[in-house]
Design an enzyme around this catalytic site. Structure first.
Site, PDB file in Angstrom:
ATOM      1  N   HIS A  20      -7.619  -5.611   1.079  1.00 29.06           N
ATOM      2  CA  HIS A  20      -6.437  -4.832   0.729  1.00 29.06           C
ATOM      3  C   HIS A  20      -5.220  -5.253   1.570  1.00 29.06           C
ATOM      4  O   HIS A  20      -4.127  -5.442   1.047  1.00 29.06           O
ATOM      5  CB  HIS A  20      -6.771  -3.349   0.920  1.00 29.06           C
ATOM      6  CG  HIS A  20      -5.657  -2.433   0.575  1.00 29.06           C
ATOM      7  ND1 HIS A  20      -5.020  -2.469  -0.643  1.00 29.06           N
ATOM      8  CD2 HIS A  20      -5.041  -1.451   1.306  1.00 29.06           C
ATOM      9  CE1 HIS A  20      -4.071  -1.537  -0.657  1.00 29.06           C
ATOM     10  NE2 HIS A  20      -4.063  -0.920   0.513  1.00 29.06           N
ATOM     11  N   SER A  24       0.785  -1.235   0.000  1.00 29.01           N
ATOM     12  CA  SER A  24       0.000   0.000   0.000  1.00 29.01           C
ATOM     13  C   SER A  24       0.822   1.294   0.000  1.00 29.01           C
ATOM     14  O   SER A  24       1.651   1.498  -0.877  1.00 29.01           O
ATOM     15  CB  SER A  24      -0.954  -0.052   1.201  1.00 29.01           C
ATOM     16  OG  SER A  24      -1.996   0.853   1.013  1.00 29.01           O
ATOM     17  N   ASP A  67      -9.810  -6.765  -3.046  1.00 28.00           N
ATOM     18  CA  ASP A  67      -9.218  -5.425  -3.132  1.00 28.00           C
ATOM     19  C   ASP A  67      -9.445  -4.896  -4.549  1.00 28.00           C
ATOM     20  O   ASP A  67      -8.580  -4.981  -5.419  1.00 28.00           O
ATOM     21  CB  ASP A  67      -7.719  -5.521  -2.805  1.00 28.00           C
ATOM     22  CG  ASP A  67      -7.036  -4.155  -2.793  1.00 28.00           C
ATOM     23  OD1 ASP A  67      -7.728  -3.132  -2.992  1.00 28.00           O
ATOM     24  OD2 ASP A  67      -5.811  -4.119  -2.587  1.00 28.00           O
TER      25      ASP A  67
END
Ligand SMILES: *[C@@H]1O[C@H](CO)[C@@H](O)[C@H](O)[C@H]1NC(C)=O
Ligand SMILES: *[C@@H]1O[C@H](CO)[C@@H](O)[C@H](O)[C@H]1NC(C)=O
Length: 267
Positions: free
Chosen positions: A245, A163, A217
């Protein structure tokens, strides 16, 4: 009285023999099972991560938080495991809602696991308002990461980058794609941000890569996959079923399995 002068109580003897064998059986079973579960070695000599192994990780010592002054206004906060004989270094970054501690905590315990498998691993807090490492405001993220790697004495670490940490790992690896092999032995992007910024560089960046992301995700997972697939040495693409995610939180066993397999595949 028996002819020999000894009175043998048969039922008692049977009970005693039964008890002794139960104790022997139980002892050998429990003492053997721990090592057997941890050392599930495949024919190729690789270690396979199992559920039983992950249960044992809960009782492993938790790598303590460490701090290092790296000079030039940089201070590093990190966790580290350094097993003897390690032939590969691994650097873990983290996402917006997470920190270095995530990699030593329930449910992932990835650092404890890599310690057992035999890889040196560092989980680094990134600099920012919420996290503990520090860098001068004007210093670029990739410069910070390069200096952190040198200061920690990591040699071409495999970089695990979920991320938000794409803002650090991607410029570090891909600003100059011709140098990527001097910087890192492998890349494990976990739905990182900013993948669209280096589209022109990917094709000349020869770094073994495992893209791993959660099935549900729908935004960053799918978008980063589409962009990062342009890397020429993407060897494995893993979609973790039912995971979101932060797929390492939702499917930690699967994540750890795939990661260890990938690390073991690197020469
Ligand atoms: C990347 O893949 C090419 C062929 O597709 C291969 O020649 C090269 O050795 C690979 N590089 C690395 C670093 O794995
Ligand atoms: C995945 O884990 C995160 C963090 O623990 C949690 O917030 C999220 O709801 C989970 N998502 C799925 C799909 O299980």
């Amino acid at each position: 009285m028996s002819p020999s002068g000894l009175h043998i109580n048969k039922p008692a003897v049977i009970i005693i023999i039964g008890l002794i064998s139960t104790v022997i059986f139980w002892y050998s079973y429990t003492s053997k099972s721990t090592t057997e579960q941890v050392e599930t070695v495949s024919e190729s000599g690789n270690m396979a991560v199992t559920e039983a192994m992950m249960k044992i990780m809960k009782d492993e010592p938790v790598p303590k938080e460490q701090t290092k002054d790296a000079g030039e206004g940089i201070s590093l906060v990190y966790r580290e495991v350094k097993p003897e004989g390690s032939k590969l270094d691994v650097l873990f970054l983290h996402g917006q809602a997470f920190e270095a501690k995530t990699w030593v905590s329930e449910p992932v315990f990835t650092l404890q696991l890599l310690n057992k498998v035999g890889y040196r691993a560092v989980a680094l807090d990134l600099p920012g308002d919420k996290w503990k490492s520090k860098k001068p405001e004007k210093m670029e993220n990739d410069v910070f990461l390069a200096k952190a790697i040198t200061s920690l004495g990591l040699t071409k670490p495999v970089i695990v980058s979920p991320s938000m940490s794409g803002g650090f790992s991607l410029p570090f690896l891909f600003k100059d794609p011709s140098k990527v092999q001097e910087k890192s032995r492998g890349f494990v992007p976990v739905a990182p941000v900013n993948t669209e910024k280096y589209l022109d560089q990917y094709k000349s960046a020869h770094i073994p890569t495992m893209i791993i992301y959660g099935e549900t995700d729908a935004t960053l997972g799918k978008e980063s996959l589409k962009n990062l697939k342009n890397l020429p040495n993407v060897t494995v693409i893993e979609e973790l079923k039912g995971a979101g995610h932060a797929c390492y939180m939702n499917s930690s066993l699967e994540f750890n399995k795939k990661l260890v397999d990938f690390l073991q595949s690197l020469k």
